[in-house]
Design a protein around this motif. Structure first.
Motif, short mmCIF file in Angstrom:
data_model
loop_
_atom_site.label_atom_id
_atom_site.label_comp_id
_atom_site.label_asym_id
_atom_site.label_seq_id
_atom_site.Cartn_x
_atom_site.Cartn_y
_atom_site.Cartn_z
N VAL A 199 1.01 -1.04 0.05
CA VAL A 199 0.04 0.12 0.08
C VAL A 199 0.86 1.27 0.00
CG1 VAL A 199 -1.65 1.16 1.16
CG2 VAL A 199 -1.82 -1.13 0.74
N LEU A 200 1.96 1.46 0.83
CA LEU A 200 2.87 2.50 1.03
C LEU A 200 3.57 2.59 -0.35
CD1 LEU A 200 4.48 2.07 4.37
CD2 LEU A 200 2.74 3.56 3.92
N THR A 201 4.22 1.68 -1.07
CA THR A 201 4.79 1.75 -2.24
C THR A 201 3.96 2.33 -3.52
OG1 THR A 201 4.44 -0.69 -2.97
CG2 THR A 201 6.39 -0.05 -1.95
N LEU A 230 10.24 -0.64 -2.37
CA LEU A 230 9.99 -1.35 -1.20
C LEU A 230 10.98 -1.07 -0.26
CD1 LEU A 230 7.96 -3.61 -0.50
CD2 LEU A 230 9.76 -5.46 -1.15
N GLU A 231 12.36 -0.75 -0.19
CA GLU A 231 13.17 -0.31 0.70
C GLU A 231 12.94 0.99 1.19
OE1 GLU A 231 16.23 -0.89 3.31
OE2 GLU A 231 15.30 -2.41 2.07
N LYS A 240 11.82 1.64 5.33
CA LYS A 240 12.27 2.82 6.23
C LYS A 240 11.31 3.62 6.78
CE LYS A 240 16.45 3.46 3.72
NZ LYS A 240 17.26 4.34 2.87
N ILE A 241 10.10 3.72 6.12
CA ILE A 241 9.09 4.85 6.60
C ILE A 241 8.40 3.84 7.82
CG2 ILE A 241 6.64 5.47 6.10
CD1 ILE A 241 7.80 6.34 3.33
N LYS A 242 8.42 2.69 7.69
CA LYS A 242 7.41 1.88 8.68
C LYS A 242 8.33 1.48 9.88
CE LYS A 242 4.70 -1.35 7.97
NZ LYS A 242 3.90 -2.65 7.66
N PHE A 243 9.75 1.38 9.83
CA PHE A 243 10.43 0.73 10.81
C PHE A 243 11.59 1.68 11.50
CE2 PHE A 243 8.98 -2.89 8.30
CZ PHE A 243 7.93 -3.20 9.28
N ASN A 244 11.85 2.86 10.73
CA ASN A 244 12.98 3.74 11.26
C ASN A 244 12.66 4.37 12.37
OD1 ASN A 244 14.49 2.99 9.19
ND2 ASN A 244 14.98 5.10 8.51
N THR A 245 11.40 4.79 12.72
CA THR A 245 11.08 5.54 14.07
C THR A 245 10.23 4.34 15.01
OG1 THR A 245 10.66 7.47 12.86
CG2 THR A 245 9.76 7.32 15.24
N LEU A 246 11.22 4.03 16.10
CA LEU A 246 10.67 3.24 16.97
C LEU A 246 9.94 3.56 18.07
CD1 LEU A 246 14.02 0.76 16.98
CD2 LEU A 246 11.86 0.60 15.45
#
Length: 488
Positions: A447-449, A456-457, A461-467
């Motif tokens: 959905v994001l792509t 995909l990469e 980053k958008i999903k998992f870089n901010t923890l």
């Protein structure tokens, strides 16, 4: 027959629409207010009116400002000088306050409830101190020297008249105070510095059956030196009627009307201020005191003894806590049950320098953010994706954050920032736009792509870089590790 059936269906549909419109109006949304929320250009708000009194002043924000009028609220700041007494006043709308500075005592008159506080000594003994014992001996001598009714009066004089009144509580910096409409409140400054209280009045609340204008009803005092024509609630009655109702003489009844009193609604107390009150509580209450155990007798559950204030500055109560970033604390109907009745809540925020509150929006409430210390940059985005506010907010300023509008708070450099937010829902909910519990984190990578036309990469980053979930460092692009996250 067919035409008649169609006509009946159409008529029924029209009735449903009208019923829906009437129902909307009955929930406090008059027709003239339904299209007034033009929020394409928000701004930082300052008080627009000052009402001065003998021992303080009341600063008012313009409730006709489009931002405040859309939110359906009014904001005021009460400044009570040392030794000042804010006279008993009630309002037609629910009120929630935050003590910005100072300390004092307050009392609330809950209609229909009995006096539960009583002085342990007669009033005469309190006023005369050491002379109280001599007064008691004189009363005893009068009792012995009189007969019949005079003897009974002497016995009553020996015992003295004790002051009885409703509950009195200590208040100080960091307290949230909730007041139901129609309950009169008085406040006395016991400290050595001005007592400053900022308050929100929910004038669009269903409990306010009047118009969307803030109305204060004073039991004593007047509207201030500049507005002497505004009397108290006893001023409009015939003095003879008051004298008959209170069983007093007409002269004393006229005194209650404050006709020649220009001190305003915050007066200076001359001499000691003596009311029955418990000792000052410890700095922070224990959880045992906050949540009573099975030994309670049920009195705590009554309206008359319902808690109306809560400390929101206790770090141990933080809902989100990061030692090097800041903390957030919420008071809602789960921690202060009276808020369920008032349909209001509050959040206290403390943000250290070079940090930020991740972008988010309020799902079911308007938010009124008042800066209590420092400064920070606040950006707000509306439903068209337009930036409607991007300014530095400083101590004493107010920002309206409408329902659904996304916003971010950014404390730059070494500038710490502290604020109190009032929300127009007893259990306000938020949705984050970045972080571990955000809407972007919950979306599938595909959905994001496709939504942003990214790889995909990049979507990963958008999903998992901010923890983090709420607070984060403002340093750009640096990934934080899980072991650094200390959120509660």
């Amino acid at each position: 027959m067919v035409k008649l059936g169609n006509l009946l269906v159409a008529t029924f549909g029209v009735l449903l629409v009208l019923n829906g419109c009437l129902a909307r109006q009955s929930f406090g949304v008059p027709p003239q207010l339904q299209n007034e929320c033009n929020l394409d250009n928000l701004d930082v708000l300052q008080p627009s009116e000052v009402i001065k009194s003998e021992a303080g002043r009341v600063e008012l924000w313009d409730h006709n400002n489009p931002q405040l009028r859309c939110a359906g609220v009014s904001i005021a700041r009460f400044i009570i000088e040392e030794g000042g007494l804010y006279l008993p006043t009630y309002f037609s709308s629910p009120k929630i306050s935050y003590v910005v500075q100072g300390m004092g005592i307050r009392g609330v008159v809950v209609p229909g409830c009995a006096e539960t506080f009583m002085d342990s000594q007669p009033i005469e003994q309190q006023q005369q101190g050491q002379e109280g014992e001599a007064w008691g001996q004189q009363g005893q001598q009068r009792q012995q020297g009189q007969q019949g009714q005079q003897g009974q009066q002497g016995q009553q004089g020996q015992q003295g008249f004790r002051d009885m009144h409703q509950k009195v509580e200590h208040v100080r910096h960091g307290d949230i105070i909730a007041i139901a409409p129609g309950s009169a409140q008085w406040v006395y400054n016991t400290g050595k510095q001005p007592l400053i209280i900022v308050a929100l009045f929910d004038i669009a609340n269903y409990q306010n059956q009047l118009d969307r204008s803030p109305r204060s009803f004073r039991l004593a005092g007047s509207g201030g030196q500049e507005q002497q024509q505004k009397g108290n609630m006893l001023s409009g009655f015939d003095p003879k009627i008051l004298s008959q109702a209170l069983k007093i003489d007409v002269r004393l009844a006229q005194e209650l009307q404050n006709q020649k009193d220009s001190r305003g609604n915050i007066v200076l107390v001359k001499g000691p201020f003596q009311v029955a009150r418990p000792p000052l509580r410890q700095k922070y209450e224990s959880e045992t005191w906050r949540h009573p155990g099975p030994q309670d007798n049920g009195l705590e559950e009554t309206i008359c003894s319902m808690r109306t204030h809560e400390s929101i500055d206790d770090p141990a109560r933080a809902d989100v806590y990061k030692p090097n970033l800041g903390r957030l604390t919420t008071v809602n109907s789960l921690t202060l049950p009276i808020l369920q009745f008032l349909k209001l809540s509050a959040t206290r925020g403390i943000l250290q320098g070079n940090s930020m509150v991740l972008p988010k929006y309020n799902m079911n409430a308007n938010e009124l953010l008042y800066a209590t210390a420092g400064q920070a940059r606040i950006q707000v985005v509306n439903d068209n994706g337009e930036n409607v506010l991007d300014k530095q907010v400083q101590k004493g300023q107010l920002v309206v954050l409408p329902q659904g509008f996304a916003y971010v708070i950014h404390s730059q450099g070494n500038n710490n920032f502290e604020w109190i937010s009032f929300k127009t829902n007893s259990n306000a909910m938020i949705s984050a736009l970045a972080g571990r519990t955000s809407a972007l984190r919950a979306l599938p990578l595909q959905v994001l792509t496709n939504a942003y036309q990214i790889s995909l990469e990049e979507a990963r980053k958008i999903k998992f870089n901010t923890l983090e979930t709420t607070l984060t460092h403002a340093s750009g692009g640096q990934q934080q590790y899980i072991e650094q996250i200390v959120e509660a």
